[in-house]
Every structure is written in structure tokens, then in C-alpha cells.
Design an enzyme around this catalytic site. Sequence first.
Site, PDB file in Angstrom:
ATOM      1  N   ILE A 219      -7.641   1.005  10.720  1.00  0.00           N
ATOM      2  CA  ILE A 219      -8.675   2.027  10.634  1.00  0.00           C
ATOM      3  C   ILE A 219      -9.883   1.461   9.891  1.00  0.00           C
ATOM      4  CG2 ILE A 219      -7.201   4.036  10.840  1.00  0.00           C
ATOM      5  CD1 ILE A 219      -7.029   4.182   7.827  1.00  0.00           C
TER       6      ILE A 219
ATOM      7  N   TYR B 278      -8.413   8.623  11.043  1.00  0.00           N
ATOM      8  CA  TYR B 278      -7.919   9.032  12.354  1.00  0.00           C
ATOM      9  C   TYR B 278      -8.646  10.210  12.968  1.00  0.00           C
ATOM     10  CZ  TYR B 278      -4.285   5.633  11.769  1.00  0.00           C
ATOM     11  OH  TYR B 278      -3.624   4.464  11.598  1.00  0.00           O
TER      12      TYR B 278
ATOM     13  N   PHE C  40       2.504   9.758   3.370  1.00  0.00           N
ATOM     14  CA  PHE C  40       2.855   9.623   4.777  1.00  0.00           C
ATOM     15  C   PHE C  40       3.281   8.207   5.137  1.00  0.00           C
ATOM     16  CE2 PHE C  40      -0.935   7.339   5.921  1.00  0.00           C
ATOM     17  CZ  PHE C  40      -1.936   7.848   5.131  1.00  0.00           C
ATOM     18  N   ASP C  41       3.001   7.250   4.270  1.00  0.00           N
ATOM     19  CA  ASP C  41       3.341   5.877   4.626  1.00  0.00           C
ATOM     20  C   ASP C  41       3.291   4.993   3.391  1.00  0.00           C
ATOM     21  OD1 ASP C  41       1.815   3.322   6.771  1.00  0.00           O
ATOM     22  OD2 ASP C  41       3.856   3.576   6.039  1.00  0.00           O
TER      23      ASP C  41
ATOM     24  N   TYR D 113       0.823  -1.201   0.000  1.00  0.00           N
ATOM     25  CA  TYR D 113       0.000   0.000   0.000  1.00  0.00           C
ATOM     26  C   TYR D 113       0.859   1.253   0.000  1.00  0.00           C
ATOM     27  CZ  TYR D 113       1.265   0.536   4.870  1.00  0.00           C
ATOM     28  OH  TYR D 113       1.976   0.679   6.032  1.00  0.00           O
TER      29      TYR D 113
ATOM     30  N   PHE E  64      -5.455   5.946  -0.042  1.00  0.00           N
ATOM     31  CA  PHE E  64      -4.586   4.775  -0.087  1.00  0.00           C
ATOM     32  C   PHE E  64      -4.710   4.086  -1.426  1.00  0.00           C
ATOM     33  CE2 PHE E  64      -2.946   4.153   4.137  1.00  0.00           C
ATOM     34  CZ  PHE E  64      -3.836   4.794   4.960  1.00  0.00           C
TER      35      PHE E  64
END
Lengths: 219, 611
Positions: free
Chosen positions: A167, A193, A140-141, A130, A211
Site C-alpha cells: 500500500i 485500502y 488485523f495483522d 510490523y 502500523f
Amino acid sequence: MAEPAREWSDEQLKSDDLPKKDIIKFLQDNAAHSFLNEHKLLGNIKNVAKTAKKEQLVIAYNQLFVSKRFKGTDPVEDVTEQVKAVKVEKPKEVKAEVVDEGPPKYTKAVLKKGDKTNFPKKGDTVSCWYTGSLEDGTVFDTNIPAGAKKKKQTKPLSFKVGLGKVIRGWDEALLTMSKGETARLEIEPEWAYGKKGVPDSKIPPNAKLIFEVELVSVD
Amino acid sequence: MALEQLSDVVQRCQALPDDSYSSEDHDVFTIAGRSCIEEGHAPQVLSIVLDEKNQNVVGSMGWSLLPPLVQVLLRKDDKHLPQCLAIFNHLLEACRPKELLIGLLELLEHDDADRIAESLHLLLTPLQKVLLRLGGRKASSLGMTLSSVLDQLAKLPVPDTKEQEEDDVFSLGRCCADLARFVGPFAQEARLNQSSGNQPRKSHKTAGGQEEGAEDELRTELLKFCMKTLSQPLLDVQIWHPDTLPVSPLRTFAAEILDILGAVGESLSGLVFHPLLKKKEVPGFLEEEVRYPKNSLACLAHLVFVHHLAADTFPSVFSPIFCLRSNMEHISILLSRTETSRLQKGLELYEKSLVRVEDGSLPADLLEIRTFLTVPQSLVKVMTICPKHDLRTKGLKVFQLSIDKFNTEAKYRFFQYMLRTSNHSGVEGYIIKNIKNQIDAALQPGNGNIWFEGLHLLPLLRKVFSLPDGPETDLLQYLDRVMESLNLLRYLVIRDKVTENQTGIWTELYKIEDAFLKPLRVGVNMSRAHYERELQDTREKKKKNAKEESVLSVSVGGEKLPKMTSESQIQALHSALHTFDMIESVLVRIEELVEVKDSLETAGEPQLLRT
């Protein structure tokens, strides 16, 4: 409804002893809605008393008995009265602790189709590659390593789906994906979040997260 | 003399095949060789050692020269330092690795910090060289080495303040940096092993008896090493934020350990969530405990969640409640000890985990998880008996934060639980204050719930309005609790209108009167009478100036503590009496308020049945 009786004679009506309010009240109690509307007699008695002159009220009063447009004579009258009489009862005690099932707070766009047969169920272990980014494009990731060669030494992220470990947007979306599928998910903050975001990270409060997820395997 | 002996034995052995050197030859070589070096004949020894003809001998026996050589190297000001260094380096190449290893490891062992630090600094690179010579067979030797090194490292004092870390008087920082450098090539090898397609075996080990490949063994040794460092020294060390301490060898070391974990194929999220993931008993269970020691994982969780080390490799997809649930295991471990460093870490981890969760969102079924009950118990200990003021304060702050995150039902159950189990008047008082706040919130329009008004509130209130020992309850000991209970009652009587009785207090009042207010009044009167008597006695004694014979005396450090002076005694008694006055004043106030409401009620409202 039986026709209401004439309470006051003309003399009584014109007399100063009879307050406007009483006439208005009578009219509001007994006249059809449309009648009151036409004669501008709807609403708070005090307000109507301010705006209506005594002569007008007397005329209206007489007019009512001439036209016989009493309550119940309007075809729509009954329903209107019933609707007005409806009270909304909120159950007093329990504050709903369970999150209500509103519309899903994410969208999914399929970028690459999966096999359409292997869909994960709650509790199954799924593995994904992902990349996560914010609306402004900041990544961010991600667990996809830079070079293709490196992909051999990293593993996709594995976890049990549908159990609240991730999440909510992820839990819900992955259950709709089949093995091999790659999808683009846009998740509202409520299912990501939320108001807090993730302190000390790139994810700010109230952030919508995007995502790109590839479902590699389902066990 | 020694030099001659050395030359002799070497010459004699030149002619012999290596495996036939006698133990006498060994001994002579060792003693003579060591003496030569100690007596300053290093140059000659060097030429002997470098001589082609002597290579077999040197290869076989040379390692026994290590001790005096290292002594010289540590001294640094010896005039033969270059020659000794040359001998040393030659031996590293020429002798058998396993023997060199044993020799070097022995030289690491010391008792005082300075010597340990100096030895580590000197010997880690040679050790690395030797281990690399072992090639594919190095894993177990590496393990042994790392184990010895960590044993020595554990003897170094840990810095308490950031100034101490900067000064690094005992060289812990430097040693950790040396150690990280030492491990580097081995970690790199493990990383490359992974990428060559050899997937690491999952930590669910299959039944024992299966031999590990060399690569697996290397990975295992490095994993063991990381876990050990996480426990010692990292668990006891305070890691400073980059803003506070820009250059921190210990923080760097911690980050490097996390990196090595990645190199051996362990995912940080897998490790941190380990307690929640491994619920089933897998074969080789005991090994799991050893492979992933709880203390180490707790330290790791702290590094990841509080210091955000390796943040880029930690997935940002896990739900905050899941993170909290998992971290509770670690927090429980950290808070179960009394060392400041552990408590500090436990509180920080708890706080960081709670902050990510929305207020009022944690459901009541979480309280069925053991750690959600043990952690508050540990917190109570910190809040009440920890000697450090900062920790007590922080403990209270985190305690309140945890309450705020529970939803209404969970708060209710939590308060019930704490009232039942905390056994501390101050804590109970604090909980009762929280109950008052919840009732107040529930009475706001639109906020009604069944927990803090109506149905469930009364059972909770019954627990609140009670005296543990009836009229004989020690009111001074239970003061906090008693005062908060009275405050709550006063609040209810003011806030809840008799005609509405949302909380049910008005129908309950007569029971509270019997079970709580009456015995309390009796208790206050009794205590007051008792203390007034004491006061009078003390005053009289003081007047008479009689020397009291005390029954006990207290000594500390060999010195007897002075008896409490009459003045202090009188002060204490006054203070106690004042306390009873305070309790009574609230009691009276409550009575007044109830009477007023009563009279309002009789004035026109339907009368409530009162027995």
C-alpha cells in the site's frame, strides 16, 4: 475614460415611456462600483428594477453626472473590473489519470531512532517487523510471533520498496526511515485500502490504518 | 507341514551369524512362514517370533511375513487377528526399517478404491513408526513413502458435490485426514529445526553440487509433498465454505498443507507472488520449476485469496494492484484448461482479485503484460464454448467486471484489442455495447476525455462500423455485431447534436455511409432475396410432397437423425427474414434521424461540407 453623454433629459427620464431597466443599464454600464453600491444598483437588472422606484433612479442618474463618479474613477475600480472579467478556463479534454501529488496521506512518529545513514531507495529490498491495527485498536495483522523464542523461526517481511507492491502509505513511509528505526504510521484510507477495504477481512471500507513498523534491514 | 518347515529353518539359523543366512534359508522361511499364517497357525508363529533365541533370524527375515499378516488385518474378522497384530507390531520393532519400508509400500499398491483406502488407513501409522526409527536418515525414505502414498491417493475418485464429500463413499476425506496425521511429526521436526537457529537456505539455490544437510533434505521432501498435494487432489477438489459445509475434511486437509509449508520455512506470500518475484534466471533454474510447480502455486493462490485459508499468516500490506498482477499468472494457468474445477477456480480467483481494485483505476500499461491479454482470450473461450451454463454466465460477469476496473485509456485499448482478436460476433457485439456506454459516459458534462470523444474515438468507430466481407457478409452469423453497431450509430446520431459534434460522428458520417451503411443495405437486400427464394422453393416442395433426396445424413450413436421437416425449414427461413427486417428497420430509422438533423442544419445553421 471620457465622460459619457447625458442621453435623456429630465422630461424623458420622468416619462413612462422610458423603462426603468434602461436607466439601470445605463447606470450599471457607466457608474463606478462604489456609486452603484451606495445607490443599491448592483446586481441583476430585473431584480434592481423590482426594488428601485423610478424617482430613485432619476435622482441617481442626475447624481452621477453631478458627482462624476463614473467607471474608472474608483481607485480600486480597475482592478475590480479586471478581476470580474477573469474567466477560469478548464482544459476541456484530458481527465487527469495520474494521481496528483497532494499532501502525504500518512503521518509518522518515530518511536526508536534508526542509524540515520542507511535509507532505502526505490527498488531496494527491505525487511520489517510490523503490527497493523485499526483506529479502534483491533489488530488485523502482525508478523511478530507471540513468544520471543519463536522469533528465530519466523522471518521479517521482505519486499522491494517503492515499486507499488505494498500500500502506498508503506512505500512512502519506508523511504523516509533508516535502518533500525521503529515508527508509528497512521495511514489514511486513500493510501491504504481506500473505499473498498479488504473484503472478507478485518479491514473495513474507508479504514485508517495504524502500523508500528521496525525497519530491520536494507539491501 | 509348513509349521515344521518354519521351525526347522529357524532352529537351523539360530546357530548361524546373521549375514550368513543363505538365500535358500530366506526362501524357506518366507514360504513356510506365509503358509503358516494363511493356514491359521498364527499363534504358533507368534511364539516363534517372540522367542529370544530367534531374534536375529526374525530381524533379518521377518519382514517377508508382512503380506499375509496385512491380509488378515484388513479382513478384520479373522479369529487370529490379535495374534497377527502382535506379530506385526513385533516385526515393526525388530526388523530393519528399510526392509520394512519396502514391504509396507508394496502393500499399499492396489487398483480399486476400497482396497487403497483400507490399506492406507491401516498402514500409515506403521509406516510412520518405521520412518521414525530411521532418525536422522529418514528424509529420502520419507520422500519415497510420501510419493507412493500420493500415487495411490490419486486413484481415489474426487467428490463433486458437498453431499458426496459428506458421504465420503470413496474415503478420500478419511485418507487425507490419515495422511495429515502421518506427516504431523515430520512437519513438527522441520519446524523445530528452524527454531534451533538453523536458518533455511533461501530458495535461490546456489550452484548444484552442494550437499544438503539432513535437515535441508527433510524440508525439501516435505515441500515436494505439499506441492504435489496442491496439484493432486487439491487442484481438482471443490473446497466448500464453512457456512455451506461446517465440517470438511478436504478443507481441513488444505489448511494443514498450508501449515506444513509454514513449518518448512516457506512464506505463503512468497509462494503466491512467486511468478512476479523470480524474473531472473538463477542457477539451477530447472530445479525451481520442479520445486514450485505452476499448477500447485495456482491452487495455493486460490486457497489463500478465495477461501482465505491461513489468512492470519498472510500479510495485509500488499497493494491490490500488485496482488492482481501476480494472480493473473495463476489465473492464466487455471483458465487454460477445460476441466470444470480449474475453470471455476480461475474465475473465482479473478473475481476476488478484481473486486479489491477501485473501478476505473487500472492503467493502460498493464495491457503490455502478456497475461492481461491471454486471460481475456481464455475468458472468451469460456463465455462462448464452455458447455456449462453456470461457467459461461460467470465468465461474462467477470469479463465485464474486468472492463469496469480499467481506466479510460485502458478500456479504449482493450476494446481495440478485443475487436481485433476475438473473432466472435457475440463478443464483438458485447464490446461495442461497452463502447457505447463509454461514449455515453464521456458525453456527460464534466466527464470529457480524449478516448471516447474527440481525438481517438473516430479510429475506434471506424473499426466498429465495418463489415468483414462487405456486402457478402453473412448477416445471420454476424448479427450480434451488426445490430450493436447499428444501435451505436443510432445512439450517436440522436445524442450528439449536429452543432456540437462532440464525437465527430457528423463529419464522419459520409464515410460510414460508404463503408458500412451502403454495403449493409446491399447485403440485406441480397440476403432477403435469397431467403425469400428459398422459402418459395420449400413451400412448393412441400406442396408437391416430393421426397427429397438429401445429399448428406447425420448419425449420432448409430442412429440417423431425422431430416429437418419442411415445417421447421419454413420456420427457420421466416426467422431469417425477420432478422433482415429488423436490421433494415434500424437502418431506416438512422436515415430518418440523419435527414431530420440535416434539415435542421440547413434551416439556419452553417452547412457542414458533405461530398
